[in-house]
Structures are given as C-alpha cells and as structure tokens.
Design a protein around this motif. Sequence first.
Motif, PDB file in Angstrom:
ATOM      1  N   LYS A   1       0.837  -1.211   0.000  1.00 62.15           N
ATOM      2  CA  LYS A   1       0.000   0.000   0.000  1.00 62.15           C
ATOM      3  C   LYS A   1       0.869   1.258   0.000  1.00 62.15           C
ATOM      4  CE  LYS A   1      -3.472  -2.248   2.809  1.00 62.15           C
ATOM      5  NZ  LYS A   1      -4.357  -2.161   3.938  1.00 62.15           N
ATOM      6  N   MET A   2       1.861   1.274  -0.845  1.00 62.82           N
ATOM      7  CA  MET A   2       2.861   2.314  -0.699  1.00 62.82           C
ATOM      8  C   MET A   2       3.532   2.638  -2.022  1.00 62.82           C
ATOM      9  SD  MET A   2       4.603   3.662   2.069  1.00 62.82           S
ATOM     10  CE  MET A   2       4.882   2.484   3.387  1.00 62.82           C
ATOM     11  N   ALA A   3       3.826   3.915  -2.211  1.00 61.43           N
ATOM     12  CA  ALA A   3       4.709   4.307  -3.311  1.00 61.43           C
ATOM     13  C   ALA A   3       6.022   4.753  -2.681  1.00 61.43           C
ATOM     14  CB  ALA A   3       4.106   5.449  -4.106  1.00 61.43           C
ATOM     15  N   ILE A   4       7.128   4.251  -3.188  1.00 56.29           N
ATOM     16  CA  ILE A   4       8.427   4.606  -2.617  1.00 56.29           C
ATOM     17  C   ILE A   4       9.296   5.215  -3.709  1.00 56.29           C
ATOM     18  CG2 ILE A   4      10.532   3.708  -1.520  1.00 56.29           C
ATOM     19  CD1 ILE A   4       8.765   1.517  -0.281  1.00 56.29           C
TER      20      ILE A   4
ATOM     21  N   ARG B   1       8.562   7.873   1.226  1.00 55.84           N
ATOM     22  CA  ARG B   1       7.523   6.840   1.165  1.00 55.84           C
ATOM     23  C   ARG B   1       6.170   7.527   1.225  1.00 55.84           C
ATOM     24  NH1 ARG B   1      10.153   4.247   6.269  1.00 55.84           N
ATOM     25  NH2 ARG B   1       9.941   6.456   6.650  1.00 55.84           N
ATOM     26  N   MET B   2       5.275   7.098   0.409  1.00 55.30           N
ATOM     27  CA  MET B   2       3.959   7.722   0.374  1.00 55.30           C
ATOM     28  C   MET B   2       2.880   6.651   0.447  1.00 55.30           C
ATOM     29  SD  MET B   2       3.201  10.797  -2.233  1.00 55.30           S
ATOM     30  CE  MET B   2       2.816  12.403  -1.584  1.00 55.30           C
ATOM     31  N   PRO B   3       2.221   6.539   1.584  1.00 55.07           N
ATOM     32  CA  PRO B   3       1.136   5.547   1.666  1.00 55.07           C
ATOM     33  C   PRO B   3       0.000   5.960   0.740  1.00 55.07           C
ATOM     34  CG  PRO B   3       1.739   6.394   3.834  1.00 55.07           C
ATOM     35  CD  PRO B   3       2.402   7.272   2.836  1.00 55.07           C
ATOM     36  N   PHE B   4      -0.601   4.995   0.091  1.00 51.82           N
ATOM     37  CA  PHE B   4      -1.760   5.293  -0.753  1.00 51.82           C
ATOM     38  C   PHE B   4      -2.932   5.715   0.118  1.00 51.82           C
ATOM     39  CE2 PHE B   4      -0.132   1.733  -3.661  1.00 51.82           C
ATOM     40  CZ  PHE B   4       0.682   2.615  -4.334  1.00 51.82           C
ATOM     41  N   GLY B   5      -3.724   6.617  -0.384  1.00 59.19           N
ATOM     42  CA  GLY B   5      -4.978   6.934   0.290  1.00 59.19           C
ATOM     43  C   GLY B   5      -5.938   5.770   0.119  1.00 59.19           C
ATOM     44  N   ASP B   6      -6.951   5.700   0.955  1.00 59.52           N
ATOM     45  CA  ASP B   6      -7.879   4.575   0.914  1.00 59.52           C
ATOM     46  C   ASP B   6      -8.573   4.438  -0.434  1.00 59.52           C
ATOM     47  OD1 ASP B   6      -7.177   4.104   3.456  1.00 59.52           O
ATOM     48  OD2 ASP B   6      -8.933   5.088   4.351  1.00 59.52           O
ATOM     49  N   GLU B   7      -8.952   5.589  -1.028  1.00 60.78           N
ATOM     50  CA  GLU B   7      -9.700   5.505  -2.290  1.00 60.78           C
ATOM     51  C   GLU B   7      -8.818   4.972  -3.410  1.00 60.78           C
ATOM     52  OE1 GLU B   7      -9.213   8.535  -0.779  1.00 60.78           O
ATOM     53  OE2 GLU B   7     -10.955   8.248   0.517  1.00 60.78           O
ATOM     54  N   LEU B   8      -7.586   5.445  -3.411  1.00 57.07           N
ATOM     55  CA  LEU B   8      -6.673   4.998  -4.454  1.00 57.07           C
ATOM     56  C   LEU B   8      -6.471   3.488  -4.329  1.00 57.07           C
ATOM     57  CD1 LEU B   8      -4.797   5.771  -6.782  1.00 57.07           C
ATOM     58  CD2 LEU B   8      -2.972   6.073  -5.127  1.00 57.07           C
TER      59      LEU B   8
END
Lengths: 85, 495
Positions: free
Chosen positions: B203-206, B217-224
């Motif tokens: 659940k992450m973009a790095i 690191r950028m956690p995805f939002g729930d909707e995405l």
Amino acid sequence: MQEQDCPVAKERPDGPLRTAELQQRLTTCLAGFPKQQADVFVLARIEGLKYGKIAEILECSQETVRVHLHRALKRLARELGDYLA
Amino acid sequence: MNTHEQIKELLTDYALRELPQQKSSEVKAHLDDCQQCRTELKKLEAVLECADSMRELSADEQVIESAKESLLEAVADEETKEPTPRPTIRLDFIWSNIMKNRIAKLAAAAVIIIAVLAGLPFIGGKKAGIALADVLEKINQTRAYMYTMKMTITGKLMPTAQEHTITTVVSDDHGMKSYWENTDPNTGKTTTYQEIYILPEKKMAITIMPETKQYMRMPFGDELLARMKKQNNDPREMIMQIMKCEYTRLDKAVIDGVEVQGFRTTDPVFISAIGGDATSIELTLWVDVENWLPFRSEMDINSGEQMQVTSATYDYRWDVPVNASDFDPVIPEDFKPFSIDGMKMPGMSEADAVEGLRLFAEMTGRYPKKMNMIELAQEIAALNKDNQYMKDLSEKLKEEKEEMSRTTEMSEDEIRDTLMKKAVEMMMPLQSIGYFYMMLVADKKEPVYYGESVGPDNADMVLLKWKVSDDQYRVIFGDLTAEDLTAEQWNEFEK
C-alpha cells in the motif's frame, strides 16, 4: 559584507541558457545575496511592487530600496553575465 | 560631455527606465558608439526580462529548499520580534512559491502518471474492434513486461524543461517500478535520479533519489487503494478504464524494419480532467502485426502555454522474468528521508474534495473557478500574498513550534521538518479538489462545476453536479451540503 560570486555562476555554459534554466540560476544567485537586497529585487521585479510599497514593507526609505535594486541588478548581470549574452 | 565611465554608471537606471529624458538621450547616443556598454545593457535587460518571466511562474526546488528555511526563519523571527512587528512579506512570497511549485508539480505528476500508463494507450476503447481486443488479450497473457519511454515536459508550469528516460517494469504479482534517468546534454552522461516503486501489497509508493541520497515513502490513500484493488492492481485495467477513447485505424507502416499497424486518438476525454478545455492530446499506438503486441507509441499532450508533454515509448519486452526481490526497494543506510516522507497522498473522495473547497473558501471567500488540475493550480498559485489565511497559518506554525520546543526532545531540525510537513499537509485538501474531479471525469460521471458563479453564500445553488446512474444525480450546493437527486428532481431544479 564581502560579495562572492554565487556557486552556480562558476560553471560556465557553452551557450546562452533557456529561460527556465536562467530563472533557476537567478533564484540561486539571489539566495546568496544579502537578505534585504534579495527581498527588494524580488518585491520590485518579481512581485511587481512600487518603491513606496516596498519601503513601507521593509521599513526603510525609498532611496534605500532604489539603491538595493540597482545593486542587485548589477550584481545579477555580472554573476549571470556569461549565461545572458 | 559624459565620459564612458559616467555613462556606464547610468546603465542600470537606463535599463530600469528611471532616467529623465535628456540623460536617457545621452546614454542612447553613447550606446550607438560603444560596444562594451551595449553588451552591458543587454545583460541588465536580460536579467530584468528573466525576472519578468518569473512573475507568473512557479519557483524551483532551490526556492523550496530556501523557502523551508525562510518559512521557519520567519516563524523564528516572530518569536523574537521587536516591539515593531517584522513584516512577513518574504514568508508570504516564499509560501506562495511553495504553493505554486507543489501544485504545479502535482499537475505535472498527474500528467506523468498518465504518460507512464499511456505506454499502452487507449487499449480496450468502447469502440474497440477485434484488433485492439486482440492486443489486450495478448498483453493479458504476459505476467510481466517492460518498456522504455522518453519524455519531454516543457511549459510555464514547469520551472525547468524536463527530459526523462523512464524504464518501467510492470508485474502482475508485484506492482510496478520505474527508473528515471537524465542525460546531461553536454557530457552525454546518464544518471538515475530516481527510482519509483508502486507496491500495491505494501500500500505504498516509494521514491529513491540516489543523487541527493534521499527517499520518500507515500502511503496510498484509501480511495486509491480501493481503486487499485478493484482493478486487481493491474495498471492495464487502469489504462482500459481511463483511455476509453474514440480512435482511428491508420495505414500499415514499417518502423525499424518491423511491419506495424497504427491506431490514433485525439479524444481528450481523460486529459480534460487535468487540463481543462485548452488541452489537446494525440496518442498513436503502433502494434507489431507479427505478434499483435505493442511495438511503439507516441504521445503529445498540449495545454497551451502551461505545459507540453511529448513522449515516445519503445523497446517493449514481454514476459520478462521478475522475482519478488526486484520489487523490494533497498534504501541505503546513509539516505535521508525527504522532508515530506510518510505523508499520505491527497484523498480523492467526495468528503476530501468538500474539505478542499471549504479550505479554498476559507482562504479566499470564494470557490475555485475551475476544478481541473492545471487551472486549479494556477488559481492557487495566484493567491494573494496579503492573504489573511497565510498570515494566520504562520501564526499557527509559530505556536506549534513553541509548543514542540517546550514539550518534546526534538532537535531544531526535526521540529523544522515536522512543521514543514504539517504546513504542506494543511494545504493538501486543495489538491483533493483536483483529484476528485479527475476521478469523476475518469469514471464518466459527467461532472458539471459552477464555481465561477456560485459562492459559499449561495446555499440554494448547485456548485457541483455529477451523474451517479442514469436517473440519479449527486449535487453539492454552495454551502457544501450534498444531496442525491433523481433525474426528475434535477429537471425540476433546473427550472
């Protein structure tokens, strides 16, 4: 305060720079200027404010604003010289 | 008669048009004869011209960096301020630059994401003939593939023209990773300046930035995340969904000795969510007639002066072997987190967008005129530096800084980073406005936005309307309350 060329101005390019690159160099150079000089240049030329307004904001005289602007302009032309022509 | 030295002293005045008529004429006369002064004047004018061109522009990274300093310096200044309060003009200027830059980058990022995804453009369109359906089928049989894209982004929204070579690997099982390279036009030297991993499982973009030894690191939002789940985490599904375009079939051609069949679209359906009416797009996909797999694609996105993206995608490789460790980014120990590391991506839900609209109204007393990314970015960038909200924000940051110094063991630097992150986070809802709108367009919900004529006081007027189903609309009113309307009720309402 002793003036030193900003570091970016030292690497000379092969030819004139594109606008975007020049803007970047200009910003970097400004960051190395005395704060009030840089503030005046930004407010006068980028924000487009009149001397009177800048003097009010920076709490100095209009003549001081004028002097700072002239010095900043001269210095930018000198430091960015090789990028400009 | 003025000497050369005297005239030289007057050149800045001359360039700034501050000389009285007579002096000005004297300088002019001297310039006709003096090459040295002409060169000098040219430089001065070039600086002024450059500054003029920056008026409407976003700042670059260095300004952001120095802005971070100045923002907190300004906070610090206020702490120790003398009886006469120090004006926060620099803070406001810097802050507006941060906004310009962040939002401009967001718009650019959105286009880049599409550009990357569009490596396989508009497959599965609603009018997909047997040909494209076959191509899709062939791609679906591969578990992993890769391709290379060369992309150039220019335009007013970009502080510097950007040229990227992006190599992307897409895996059904692991996600997606891409290497972004820059080639120095002078030395021809190529450096990888970022690696981006999109890892649905985590659940992450790095993003790893080797040049500056940083990572983010950028956690995805729930909707995405929900969207990606719905699409089996498969970017191809996303392509299918977003690229439902009208297209034409081109004559067969030969590229690099390979016989190819071309398909082209200029349907702005998805791009319109980002770029507004002025944006045009042209995508061409060339398919190898031997194996019916994509061979090359070309894309041009043009948003007038604001942004132009040109790309070519090639070197497709199918069924490349991948293993899990390829998608397990290794962050070297000496790499430092980017200041906004760990920050969640902006939300994309209706509630997030409403929060963004509320924030915009709080800042400006009105709603943005448009919801698409580029025009929204421009509006935010143009926010007045005397804006009361910005002043309050700096006040708030100041209080937080005091609080943190008092109650935590954090170092000065850590406090700075935390506050910066906080400030950016506070502005994040504004981005959600653009994202939500983009989703509505992508989902074909036919959003109609009336921000130009409807303000926060117009409780009984519709600010935004979109289609939920054939006979159902969702509307948000000027006071940001929302309601479901049947088609009949909507018609009634329109009267």
